[in-house]
Design an enzyme around this catalytic site. Sequence first.
Site, PDB file in Angstrom:
ATOM      1  N   ARG A 126      18.842  51.282  -5.002  1.00  0.00           N
ATOM      2  CA  ARG A 126      17.950  52.349  -4.510  1.00  0.00           C
ATOM      3  C   ARG A 126      18.716  53.670  -4.405  1.00  0.00           C
ATOM      4  NH1 ARG A 126      13.592  49.828  -0.318  1.00  0.00           N
ATOM      5  NH2 ARG A 126      13.096  47.988  -1.578  1.00  0.00           N
ATOM      6  N   ASP A 169       8.679  43.231   4.084  1.00  0.00           N
ATOM      7  CA  ASP A 169       8.470  44.159   2.961  1.00  0.00           C
ATOM      8  C   ASP A 169       7.322  45.129   3.260  1.00  0.00           C
ATOM      9  OD1 ASP A 169       8.967  45.256   0.505  1.00  0.00           O
ATOM     10  OD2 ASP A 169       7.936  43.692  -0.644  1.00  0.00           O
ATOM     11  N   GLY A 170       7.419  46.289   2.653  1.00  0.00           N
ATOM     12  CA  GLY A 170       6.319  47.260   2.746  1.00  0.00           C
ATOM     13  C   GLY A 170       6.612  48.488   3.596  1.00  0.00           C
ATOM     14  N   ASN A 171       7.853  48.653   4.018  1.00  0.00           N
ATOM     15  CA  ASN A 171       8.204  49.817   4.845  1.00  0.00           C
ATOM     16  C   ASN A 171       7.940  51.137   4.101  1.00  0.00           C
ATOM     17  OD1 ASN A 171       9.169  47.943   6.614  1.00  0.00           O
ATOM     18  ND2 ASN A 171      11.342  48.428   6.319  1.00  0.00           N
ATOM     19  N   HIS A 198      11.224  52.603   7.381  1.00  0.00           N
ATOM     20  CA  HIS A 198      12.315  51.694   7.776  1.00  0.00           C
ATOM     21  C   HIS A 198      12.525  51.732   9.288  1.00  0.00           C
ATOM     22  CE1 HIS A 198      13.038  50.829   3.659  1.00  0.00           C
ATOM     23  NE2 HIS A 198      13.543  52.011   3.344  1.00  0.00           N
ATOM     24  N   LEU A 202      17.598  31.428  20.997  1.00  0.00           N
ATOM     25  CA  LEU A 202      17.062  31.723  19.658  1.00  0.00           C
ATOM     26  C   LEU A 202      18.248  32.014  18.750  1.00  0.00           C
ATOM     27  CD1 LEU A 202      14.658  32.613  17.735  1.00  0.00           C
ATOM     28  CD2 LEU A 202      15.141  34.937  18.509  1.00  0.00           C
ATOM     29  N   LEU A 236       9.784  35.692  -4.162  1.00  0.00           N
ATOM     30  CA  LEU A 236      10.866  35.459  -3.206  1.00  0.00           C
ATOM     31  C   LEU A 236      11.946  36.527  -3.279  1.00  0.00           C
ATOM     32  CD1 LEU A 236      11.297  31.577  -3.401  1.00  0.00           C
ATOM     33  CD2 LEU A 236      10.331  32.912  -1.522  1.00  0.00           C
ATOM     34  N   TRP A 269      20.974  47.744  -3.406  1.00  0.00           N
ATOM     35  CA  TRP A 269      22.008  48.759  -3.682  1.00  0.00           C
ATOM     36  C   TRP A 269      21.553  49.723  -4.767  1.00  0.00           C
ATOM     37  CZ3 TRP A 269      25.878  49.433  -0.449  1.00  0.00           C
ATOM     38  CH2 TRP A 269      26.379  48.337   0.277  1.00  0.00           C
ATOM     39  N   GLU A 279      20.134  43.429  -4.406  1.00  0.00           N
ATOM     40  CA  GLU A 279      19.514  44.321  -5.390  1.00  0.00           C
ATOM     41  C   GLU A 279      19.184  45.694  -4.798  1.00  0.00           C
ATOM     42  OE1 GLU A 279      18.525  41.071  -4.953  1.00  0.00           O
ATOM     43  OE2 GLU A 279      19.544  40.390  -6.766  1.00  0.00           O
ATOM     44  N   TRP A 333       4.270  51.888   3.705  1.00  0.00           N
ATOM     45  CA  TRP A 333       3.702  52.258   5.015  1.00  0.00           C
ATOM     46  C   TRP A 333       3.935  53.743   5.273  1.00  0.00           C
ATOM     47  CZ3 TRP A 333       5.562  54.257   9.619  1.00  0.00           C
ATOM     48  CH2 TRP A 333       4.802  54.027  10.765  1.00  0.00           C
TER      49      TRP A 333
HETATM   50  C1  IPE Z   1      12.924  42.235  -0.712  1.00  0.00           C
HETATM   51  O1  IPE Z   1      12.118  43.353  -0.835  1.00  0.00           O
HETATM   52  C2  IPE Z   1      14.153  42.561   0.092  1.00  0.00           C
HETATM   53  C3  IPE Z   1      13.928  42.810   1.500  1.00  0.00           C
HETATM   54  C4  IPE Z   1      12.785  42.708   2.160  1.00  0.00           C
HETATM   55  C5  IPE Z   1      15.099  43.190   2.231  1.00  0.00           C
HETATM   56  P1  IPE Z   1      12.190  44.318  -2.097  1.00  0.00           P
HETATM   57  O2  IPE Z   1      11.171  45.370  -1.861  1.00  0.00           O
HETATM   58  O3  IPE Z   1      13.585  44.751  -2.323  1.00  0.00           O
HETATM   59  O4  IPE Z   1      11.771  43.349  -3.287  1.00  0.00           O
HETATM   60  P2  IPE Z   1      11.058  43.651  -4.661  1.00  0.00           P
HETATM   61  O5  IPE Z   1      11.821  44.752  -5.332  1.00  0.00           O
HETATM   62  O6  IPE Z   1       9.650  44.081  -4.352  1.00  0.00           O
HETATM   63  O7  IPE Z   1      11.086  42.362  -5.409  1.00  0.00           O
HETATM   64  C1  IPE Z   2      11.328  46.500   2.863  1.00  0.00           C
HETATM   65  O1  IPE Z   2      10.518  47.588   2.600  1.00  0.00           O
HETATM   66  C2  IPE Z   2      12.679  46.887   3.388  1.00  0.00           C
HETATM   67  C3  IPE Z   2      13.753  46.802   2.399  1.00  0.00           C
HETATM   68  C4  IPE Z   2      13.674  46.263   1.242  1.00  0.00           C
HETATM   69  C5  IPE Z   2      15.029  47.364   2.787  1.00  0.00           C
HETATM   70  P1  IPE Z   2      10.593  48.372   1.237  1.00  0.00           P
HETATM   71  O2  IPE Z   2      11.545  49.497   1.371  1.00  0.00           O
HETATM   72  O3  IPE Z   2      10.863  47.461   0.096  1.00  0.00           O
HETATM   73  O4  IPE Z   2       9.113  48.929   1.156  1.00  0.00           O
HETATM   74  P2  IPE Z   2       8.219  49.050  -0.140  1.00  0.00           P
HETATM   75  O5  IPE Z   2       8.164  47.705  -0.784  1.00  0.00           O
HETATM   76  O6  IPE Z   2       8.842  50.080  -1.022  1.00  0.00           O
HETATM   77  O7  IPE Z   2       6.878  49.469   0.384  1.00  0.00           O
HETATM   78 MG    MG Z   3       9.670  46.363  -1.126  1.00  0.00          MG
END
Ligand code: IPE
Ligand code: IPE
Ligand code: MG
Length: 245
Positions: free
Chosen positions: A69, A18-20, A35, A129, A193, A67, A65, A23
């Site tokens: 976006r 998470d966090g792309n 991403h 792996l 989670l 989808w 979930e 970033w």
């Molecule tokens: C969880 O991250 C899904 C993935 C890392 C693929 P999200 O960014 O979608 O989750 P929420 O919305 O913060 O709960």
């Molecule tokens: C995780 O990064 C990747 C996916 C959920 C596809 P995010 O796209 O959720 O990045 P943030 O949470 O918005 O920073």
């Molecule tokens: Mg996220």
Amino acid sequence: MQKDHTQNRPKHIAIIMDGNGRWAEARGQERREGHRAGVEALRRIVKQSEDFGIRHLTLFSFSTENWGRPRSEVSFLMSLLERYIESDLADLHAEGVRVRVIGRRDGLSDKICRLIDRAESLTASNNRLFLQIAFNYGGREELADAAARLARRAANGTLDPEAINGDVLAAELLTAGVPNPDLVIRTSGETRLSNFMLWQSAYAELYFTDVLWPDFTRDDLQAAIDYYAERERRFGLVSASGETD
Ligand code: IPE
Ligand code: IPE
Ligand code: MG
């Protein structure tokens, strides 16, 4: 006494990458750049996992979930999976990585489904792996689908409802045959989670770090593994060192 850390190594690590988006935003860039950088981090971790003795690695890359976006972001994420398989499959295979994509196939294009099938069949007998990519994955959906399959078998008389237990249900999950994750890592500071491996993570150790996924390095993986090595997993029992009789 020196602690034997090899004893306490996680065999299966699952990562909520998470966090792309944050970033990229922090750099004044489009989310898609985050991403893209996330895929680079994924490649690094897959390569490094052997050094850490990891046998199973599960990476959450698209949730049911997600989808919701914006359409352009969803289609970019789809194209990233496509391009990842197209460009990395031969190397993964050469490195003995077995690939499995867990998640629902509906909603995915025919092209992605074909690529997934190709990746899974080409690498089916590799065993260095085991890489599971959770894509279009949701833990509740996985459980509901498993329940529906068991119900169908019960209804047509091929399964005795009394015989349903945890093992029977686990064998219906997308992760059938794969041990439960020992350690679940989530990056970017979120401590939830988000519908990831709800059943399988029942006794996993959870590790949260503020590091955003594209910045996640070998040292961060080491820190998570060190954290794991210090935990005592009791599985509902009493402490091994506290036993008196
Ligand atoms: C969880 O991250 C899904 C993935 C890392 C693929 P999200 O960014 O979608 O989750 P929420 O919305 O913060 O709960
Ligand atoms: C995780 O990064 C990747 C996916 C959920 C596809 P995010 O796209 O959720 O990045 P943030 O949470 O918005 O920073
Ligand atoms: Mg996220």
